[in-house]
Design an enzyme around this catalytic site. Structure first.
Site, PDB file in Angstrom:
ATOM      1  N   GLN A   1       0.850  -1.182   0.000  1.00 18.35           N
ATOM      2  CA  GLN A   1       0.000   0.000   0.000  1.00 18.35           C
ATOM      3  C   GLN A   1       0.891   1.239   0.000  1.00 18.35           C
ATOM      4  O   GLN A   1       1.285   1.744   1.056  1.00 18.35           O
ATOM      5  CB  GLN A   1      -0.954  -0.023   1.215  1.00 18.35           C
ATOM      6  CG  GLN A   1      -1.948   1.115   1.292  1.00 18.35           C
ATOM      7  CD  GLN A   1      -3.148   0.951   0.364  1.00 18.35           C
ATOM      8  OE1 GLN A   1      -3.097   0.209  -0.614  1.00 18.35           O
ATOM      9  NE2 GLN A   1      -4.222   1.638   0.661  1.00 18.35           N
TER      10      GLN A   1
ATOM     11  N   HIS B   1      -1.891  -4.145   0.611  1.00 18.59           N
ATOM     12  CA  HIS B   1      -1.781  -4.512  -0.803  1.00 18.59           C
ATOM     13  C   HIS B   1      -2.429  -3.357  -1.541  1.00 18.59           C
ATOM     14  O   HIS B   1      -3.593  -3.035  -1.280  1.00 18.59           O
ATOM     15  CB  HIS B   1      -2.529  -5.837  -1.072  1.00 18.59           C
ATOM     16  CG  HIS B   1      -2.369  -6.342  -2.464  1.00 18.59           C
ATOM     17  ND1 HIS B   1      -2.898  -7.533  -2.873  1.00 18.59           N
ATOM     18  CD2 HIS B   1      -1.743  -5.832  -3.553  1.00 18.59           C
ATOM     19  CE1 HIS B   1      -2.603  -7.743  -4.158  1.00 18.59           C
ATOM     20  NE2 HIS B   1      -1.906  -6.715  -4.585  1.00 18.59           N
ATOM     21  N   LEU B   2      -1.687  -2.728  -2.449  1.00 18.64           N
ATOM     22  CA  LEU B   2      -2.117  -1.467  -3.050  1.00 18.64           C
ATOM     23  C   LEU B   2      -3.552  -1.512  -3.571  1.00 18.64           C
ATOM     24  O   LEU B   2      -3.898  -2.317  -4.431  1.00 18.64           O
ATOM     25  CB  LEU B   2      -1.179  -1.090  -4.192  1.00 18.64           C
ATOM     26  CG  LEU B   2      -1.498   0.235  -4.889  1.00 18.64           C
ATOM     27  CD1 LEU B   2      -1.468   1.408  -3.921  1.00 18.64           C
ATOM     28  CD2 LEU B   2      -0.524   0.478  -6.032  1.00 18.64           C
ATOM     29  N   HIS B   3      -4.398  -0.631  -3.047  1.00 17.21           N
ATOM     30  CA  HIS B   3      -5.784  -0.579  -3.509  1.00 17.21           C
ATOM     31  C   HIS B   3      -6.404   0.781  -3.217  1.00 17.21           C
ATOM     32  O   HIS B   3      -6.006   1.474  -2.287  1.00 17.21           O
ATOM     33  CB  HIS B   3      -6.630  -1.666  -2.839  1.00 17.21           C
ATOM     34  CG  HIS B   3      -6.791  -1.484  -1.359  1.00 17.21           C
ATOM     35  ND1 HIS B   3      -5.792  -1.779  -0.456  1.00 17.21           N
ATOM     36  CD2 HIS B   3      -7.844  -1.050  -0.617  1.00 17.21           C
ATOM     37  CE1 HIS B   3      -6.228  -1.521   0.770  1.00 17.21           C
ATOM     38  NE2 HIS B   3      -7.456  -1.080   0.711  1.00 17.21           N
ATOM     39  N   PHE B   4      -7.374   1.146  -4.050  1.00 18.27           N
ATOM     40  CA  PHE B   4      -8.226   2.306  -3.828  1.00 18.27           C
ATOM     41  C   PHE B   4      -9.636   1.776  -3.602  1.00 18.27           C
ATOM     42  O   PHE B   4      -9.964   0.690  -4.061  1.00 18.27           O
ATOM     43  CB  PHE B   4      -8.245   3.222  -5.059  1.00 18.27           C
ATOM     44  CG  PHE B   4      -6.927   3.863  -5.360  1.00 18.27           C
ATOM     45  CD1 PHE B   4      -5.934   3.173  -6.040  1.00 18.27           C
ATOM     46  CD2 PHE B   4      -6.679   5.169  -4.977  1.00 18.27           C
ATOM     47  CE1 PHE B   4      -4.716   3.765  -6.333  1.00 18.27           C
ATOM     48  CE2 PHE B   4      -5.459   5.776  -5.268  1.00 18.27           C
ATOM     49  CZ  PHE B   4      -4.471   5.070  -5.939  1.00 18.27           C
TER      50      PHE B   4
END
Lengths: 411, 477
Positions: free
Chosen positions: B208, B245-248
């Site tokens: 993230q 964990h990279l998220h929008f």
């Protein structure tokens, strides 16, 4: 587009006698009138003053939405304020940057007011007056421009006045030059914000009053009175203008059914539904959808629908329906309950005609229709099922937000 | 290391405890049987694919003298239809833990109209997760839950830039692992209708943290959906991100958010036309980014600011609103205060974790008592605890502006603007005079917040303007 123009003509003809156009044309002010019940919330009237100010012809404007005059430097927050005023059905007055036909931006005082049906309390039209702002307070772009008031000149005051810090006299010239670094690359010197003078505000107020009195006068002659303030509370089955605007964006054929009213009538029908079935809006709104059924409609399917409604479940059925001209078509019908946001309530209404008990948290049932045999995929490639579901989703979002308590104002 | 026990929010039906997960991994042979996105199940998997048009929309709007023919009120945009339709499909398939439309929600009467929701279902899983809250950048840990573990039925579609400059849609396209697909998935504990997660390059397992490419993807999604009521949000670690964990996130709310109503005061315009303002009269201090010569310019400016915060270990949240045209950046310090015991028990009892939606004004409440007693004052009080102090906020802003100026300078492409060279050629004559004359540095050095200026085009210009803004602000108080 033809049917849209027809709707636009009717927008006025339903309420006012034909002379209203001439009377409005006699007013010198710049203003537009829009109709929220037509899909797209289009402009239905533009005054001569407006055409002159904006450089557009009538044909280029009628049927379009007011956002066509906005551009890259129009303040986004102001746009939001206008959108919210429309949604909440309340008047608003803001300073707004618009663009003429030739692309030049200009500041104006934008004052919007509503016209309500006297008997049913519904918002029939929005009236927007535009007064160009002539007396501009100059504001520099380098950080002192407040969105509300004119604080730009303060920087000069600070520098010329008593300073606590060391300021060489030379630097005042540099101030100007450095501040000017921020100006537009295109050379269009336009201020970041602007404030209308009292004179301009009075002009706007007078214009609104004049327009309203013309509209009121010409509505008396048709008997379908309007007034500038909501005089009566809208009755049951009331669809606010903002719900109209939201629903008008959904292109599928669908209707909204109000399960709390006797005989569960349709309270909204989309343009696509009218096109599919061949009816006019006033022929169907307020009626139960059984008029779509006919001799060969399978009654077990009807029973299935009824049961789904009673158990508040979504269902998809294939049913034989009939158009106004008596021709039949197979309808892939999807029905879904649409909840409002107020959650579980204690009271339910007993609908004596259909013998159902419908909890209050169900606002409507939405019924989406697709004629079987139509192209299975639309031009984008979305499947039929996906299109139906997306209509349901859009309806759910619109109804849910509306019922959160920030709906049309009661005044 | 600061640790606090927090109640996790479950965002996938397959979110499990770490230990359970490790044990399950040991047992697994081939194909975990869950139809997930990992190597075990991804071969041959297919999903709808939406390829957006990579057009700098702002450019086409600017300087157009003949107005484009546009539809009266644009119908529901295609991407909008896709998200709504796919989401409703998952509703009817029963994939959500509860029906969010059955959650009571109301607008709290007051000036700003904070939105309160009673949502008891969102926090049913009571086992606490230990999560470092004192580090904004933490490496990806494959043992913990991440989005490669979600079932494919929770994924709605792939979201990519189109090759040929036109919108493309494939109802069922194979997932091309080599192409590092980005996907949109449902949040099984939604806080509103249409609550989805945008996961850039899901298979690369990025932690993230914001980078220019991912932020641009998020902006494209906002612009493509074309719906001002469909907003995207981002929480950094330490600002109540739940999964590293990279998220929008995104969802629909057809009401204005309180933060969108707050007045703003312009600070500066960058060389690439991005207007940066500060929020006024709002409990949380933050910046607003608008404009830009292109979508990419706006995206890069905000990304640079975010990266600066990350690298300085300052937790923050981002709200992308108004179809990507207004972006709010909010540094915060609530988690640190919590861990240090500086938050009143009254506020702690509400168990509200102030992430981007709460800060924007959408308060999700777990207890009926809090919902019924929700008021603008309560909301304000909670959010005021989240905000950085004025002093700290100004320090952080100075860092941000310096980072942006550096980024702006790099974009300006002036080859000779080497930092430190006194005789470097600046962009315009005015700047030379301002810099060379002694008066300017004298004025500037008086303000402690200002940084040492280097000669050079845009960087210097922007920093000078920022310093003037600070000077003037200081004098008005």
């Amino acid at each position: 587009m033809d049917s849209q123009l027809g709707l636009i003509e009717q927008s006025f003809n339903n309420r006012y006698t034909l002379w209203v156009h001439e009377a409005l044309d006699e007013l010198p002010d710049s203003f537009t009138i829009t109709d929220p019940s037509i899909s797209g919330h289009p402009i239905v009237f533009a005054s001569r003053g407006f055409l002159k100010m904006s450089g557009f012809s009538r044909a280029e404007i009628i049927g379009r939405n007011g956002r066509m005059f906005q551009g890259p430097r129009t303040n986004r927050r102001t746009i939001m304020e206008i959108r919210e005023a429309i949604r909440e059905e309340r008047p608003i007055e803001v300073n707004l940057l618009n663009y003429k036909k030739d692309g030049t931006p200009f500041w104006m005082l934008f004052k919007m007011s509503l016209v309500f049906g006297k008997e049913d309390g519904r918002a029939t039209h929005f009236v927007a007056v535009q007064v160009p702002i002539v007396s501009r307070k100059h504001m520099r772009n380098s950080g002192m421009s407040y969105s509300e008031d004119g604080g730009g000149s303060r920087l000069r005051e600070i520098v010329f006045g008593s300073c606590r810090r060391e300021v060489c006299s030379d630097s005042l010239l540099d101030l100007d030059r450095v501040l000017a670094l921020d100006s537009d690359d295109t050379g269009l010197e336009i201020e970041d914000s602007c404030e209308a003078s009292d004179l301009e505000k009075r002009k706007a107020a007078t214009a609104i009053d004049n327009i309203l009195s013309v509209l009121t006068h010409y509505s008396q002659l048709t008997g379908r009175l309007v007034c500038g303030k909501r005089c009566s509370l809208p009755g049951m089955g009331f669809i606010s203008s903002s719900l109209y605007i939201s629903l008008g964006r959904i292109k599928q054929s669908f209707v909204l059914i109000d399960p709390h009213l006797p005989d569960m009538p349709m309270v909204y029908a989309s343009d696509a539904f009218l096109k599919l079935t061949g009816y006019d809006r006033n022929e169907v709104v307020g009626q139960n959808c059984r008029f779509l059924n006919g001799v060969d409609t399978d009654t077990t399917v009807l029973y299935q629908i009824k049961e789904s409604i009673q158990t508040e479940q979504a269902c998809t059925v294939r049913i034989l329906n009939y158009r106004k001209d008596k021709s039949s078509f197979w309808n892939l019908l999807h029905i879904s309950p649409i909840r409002n946001a107020s959650g579980k309530q204690l009271a339910s209404t007993f609908n004596s005609t259909s013998f159902t008990i419908c909890p209050v948290e169900i606002a409507y049932f939405a019924a989406v229709h697709t004629e079987e045999g139509c192209r299975n995929q639309d031009r984008h490639g979305l499947s039929l099922e996906m299109r139906q579901l997306s209509a349901i989703g859009a309806i759910k979002v619109a109804v849910r937000s509306l019922s959160m308590g920030a709906g049309p104002s009661k005044s | 290391m600061l640790r606090i026990k927090r109640v996790p929010t479950v965002v996938s039906n397959y979110q499990k405890e770490e230990t359970e997960e490790a044990a399950a991994a040991a047992r697994r042979v081939s194909g975990c049987g869950r139809n997930c996105l990992n190597k075990c199940c991804i071969q041959g998997a297919k999903l709808p694919l939406y390829a957006f048009k990579r057009v700098n929309k702002f450019k086409t709007e600017m300087g157009v003298h003949g107005h484009e023919v546009r539809e009266p009120e644009p119908p529901v945009a295609f991407l909008d239809s896709l998200v709504l339709g796919e989401w409703e499909d998952r509703v009817q398939r029963g994939l959500f833990r509860y029906d969010v439309t059955a959650c009571e929600t109301r607008v709290i009467p007051g000036q700003y109209g904070f939105i309160a929701q009673l949502n008891e279902g969102r926090h049913l899983k009571k086992r606490p997760t230990e999560f470092r809250v004192d580090k904004v950048l933490q490496p990806f840990d494959g043992n913990k839950f991440n989005f490669t573990k979600v079932g494919q039925e929770e994924v709605l579609f792939q979201f990519e830039a189109s090759e040929d400059g036109e919108v493309q849609f494939h109802p069922s396209a194979p997932i091309d692992v080599e192409n590092s697909p980005s996907v949109v998935a449902i949040n099984v504990s939604p806080i509103e209708y249409g609550h989805v997660l945008l996961i850039p390059r899901v298979l690369e397992c990025l932690p993230q943290r914001i980078d220019r490419d991912s932020f641009l993807l998020a902006l494209y999604m906002a612009a493509e959906a074309g719906n001002p009521y469909f907003r995207l949000g981002y929480n950094s670690l330490g600002a109540f991100a739940t999964i590293n964990h990279l998220h929008f996130q995104a969802y629909y709310m057809a009401l204005p958010f309180p933060i969108e109503k707050a007045p703003t005061k312009k600070i500066i315009s960058t060389g690439s036309g991005v207007k940066i303002s500060e929020l006024l009269n709002y409990p949380v201090r933050g910046l607003v980014f608008e404009g830009g010569n292109s979508l990419e310019d706006l995206s890069n400016t905000v990304s640079d600011a975010c990266i600066c915060l990350q690298e300085n270990n300052i937790p923050y949240n981002v709200l992308i609103a108004d179809c990507g045209k207004r972006i709010f950046l909010l540094p915060q310090c609530y988690a640190e205060k919590q861990a240090l015991g500086e938050v009143s028990s009254e506020l702690l009892d509400t168990q509200v974790n102030p992430a981007v939606w709460e800060i924007s004004g959408h308060m999700v409440l777990k207890r009926k008592k809090d919902y019924e007693e929700a008021s603008e004052e309560n909301a304000w009080r909670l959010l005021a605890e989240v905000s950085l102090s004025e002093e700290r906020y100004q320090e952080v802003n100075a860092l941000i502006f310096e980072a942006i100026a550096r980024g702006d300078d790099a974009n300006g492409g002036v080859a000779e603007s080497v930092i430190g060279e006194a005789d470097a050629k600046p962009k315009s004559g005015g700047e030379v005079d301002a810099i060379n004359k002694n008066s300017c540095p004298a004025m500037v050095s008086g303000t402690p917040e200002c940084l040492v200026l280097h000669s050079g085009s845009r960087y210097c210009g922007l920093m000078i303007r920022y310093c003037f803004y600070k000077l003037a602000s200081a004098m008005t108080y």
